[in-house]
Design an enzyme around this catalytic site. Structure first.
Site, PDB file in Angstrom:
ATOM      1  N   CYS A 159       5.946   0.974   3.877  1.00 25.96           N
ATOM      2  CA  CYS A 159       4.521   0.654   3.907  1.00 25.96           C
ATOM      3  C   CYS A 159       4.143  -0.129   5.159  1.00 25.96           C
ATOM      4  O   CYS A 159       3.066   0.072   5.728  1.00 25.96           O
ATOM      5  CB  CYS A 159       4.133  -0.125   2.655  1.00 25.96           C
ATOM      6  N   HIS A 272       3.498  -5.879  -0.113  1.00 31.05           N
ATOM      7  CA  HIS A 272       3.071  -4.529   0.255  1.00 31.05           C
ATOM      8  C   HIS A 272       2.113  -4.593   1.440  1.00 31.05           C
ATOM      9  O   HIS A 272       1.206  -5.431   1.474  1.00 31.05           O
ATOM     10  CB  HIS A 272       2.393  -3.860  -0.939  1.00 31.05           C
ATOM     11  N   ASN A 292      -4.540   2.617   1.396  1.00 30.55           N
ATOM     12  CA  ASN A 292      -3.157   2.479   0.973  1.00 30.55           C
ATOM     13  C   ASN A 292      -2.338   3.650   1.528  1.00 30.55           C
ATOM     14  O   ASN A 292      -2.884   4.553   2.163  1.00 30.55           O
ATOM     15  CB  ASN A 292      -3.091   2.437  -0.559  1.00 30.55           C
TER      16      ASN A 292
END
Length: 324
Positions: A159, A272, A292
């Protein structure tokens, strides 16, 4: 150099429902005739067979009905259903976040964390500058066609790379270049080539060298600050510098479908990396617009909205702006 880093609503009468109606009797008949490994499996299926079967069809799960993996995934799915009821009972404010079935509903919370929430960050110094005056009530870099499509990192803890590369793509386009998808797989080189030249493999491998003469995008500098208590200044930072790479606490995002996250979003640990591409402070609940890296079947077509103010999900703890 250290970088600090909806499910679409089920429609009545759609093809998935038709398939479900046609195949569910066969599933139940098969279960009745098989030697099920656990005595309570049939009882559990009787309460959630429709939802679980529909989930398996929608997200192309291939584990067999009479298997240990089926048992495990069913139990995780049922735990998720209970979790959704609890989270939605707390979402009573206007435009609150909604939680429900998505592609992560057959993962236990531990599995989800281990697969998708492995980012970390050092504590960033507090932003020292003043807030920007005269900001627009709404601002979204997507409106200027400088934000690439929502990526999907798959089951890989990358990520942070998607967050940084997403910011670089946008800053490159803001500077007057054509918006291009850069290679996440080559991000450690800090000289990015186009995605087709260096495709994403969802795993770490050997770096492929490109000569200095090969065209690419290089990161020259970045800033990393904490904006806790200064989210209005963070809004100005976004408008001035482009989309921002941030580290958040995304524990509750496993079940997110859409709406504005306003609370119950923190385990007190950033885990994250995502990309803040805009904000909307014109309504009753101001919110950040966040891209995202879990694909477009998650959240609101790959996006999540987080209330501005109160450092919800730790969104203002570690905020990076990139310079090319």
């Amino acid at each position: 150099m250290l970088l600090y880093l909806r499910l679409p609503r089920q429609m009545k009468g759609d093809r998935t429902s038709a398939v479900l109606i046609a195949t569910l009797p066969a599933l139940l008949a098969t279960l009745c005739c098989q030697n099920v490994t656990r005595g309570d499996t049939w009882t559990e299926l009787n309460g959630s067979a429709v939802e679980f079967w529909s989930f398996r069809e929608r997200f192309h799960r291939t584990y067999g009905v009479n298997s240990q993996q089926f048992d495990q995934r069913l139990r995780s799915f049922q735990d998720a259903i209970k979790r959704h009821v609890h989270l939605n009972s707390l979402s009573t404010s206007p435009k609150s976040a909604q939680y429900g079935i998505n592609q992560f509903s057959d993962l236990s919370q531990e599995e989800f964390r281990n697969l998708y929430l492995q980012a970390s960050s050092d504590q960033a110094p507090l932003f020292p500058g003043p807030k920007t005056e005269g900001l627009p009530a709404k601002f979204d870099w997507r409106d200027k066609t400088v934000v690439a499509p929502v990526p999907n990192q798959l089951a890989c803890g990358s990520c942070w790379a998607f967050s940084v590369v997403g910011a670089m793509q946008s800053v490159h386009a803001i500077g007057g270049s054509q918006l291009m998808e850069l290679s996440v797989q080559q991000v450690l080189d800090l000289k990015l080539v186009l995605q087709p030249e260096y495709p994403y493999k969802a795993k770490t491998g050997i770096c492929h060298f490109f000569s200095p003469s090969h065209g690419g995008v290089a990161l020259k500098n970045f800033t990393a600050h904490g904006f806790s208590g200064q989210e209005e200044a963070m809004m100005g930072h976004l408008v001035e510098h482009g989309p921002l790479a941030v580290i958040v606490d995304a524990v509750s995002w496993q079940d997110y479908l859409g709406g504005i996250i306003q609370h119950h979003c923190s385990s007190q640990r950033s885990n994250h990396a995502v990309l803040v591409v805009g904000y909307n402070a014109a309504g009753e609940i101001p919110y950040w617009i966040v891209q995202n890296s879990w694909g477009t079947t998650w959240g609101d077509e790959g996006y999540v909205y987080i209330k501005i103010g109160g450092n919800v999900c730790g969104i203002a703890d570690s905020v990076a702006a990139l310079f090319l």
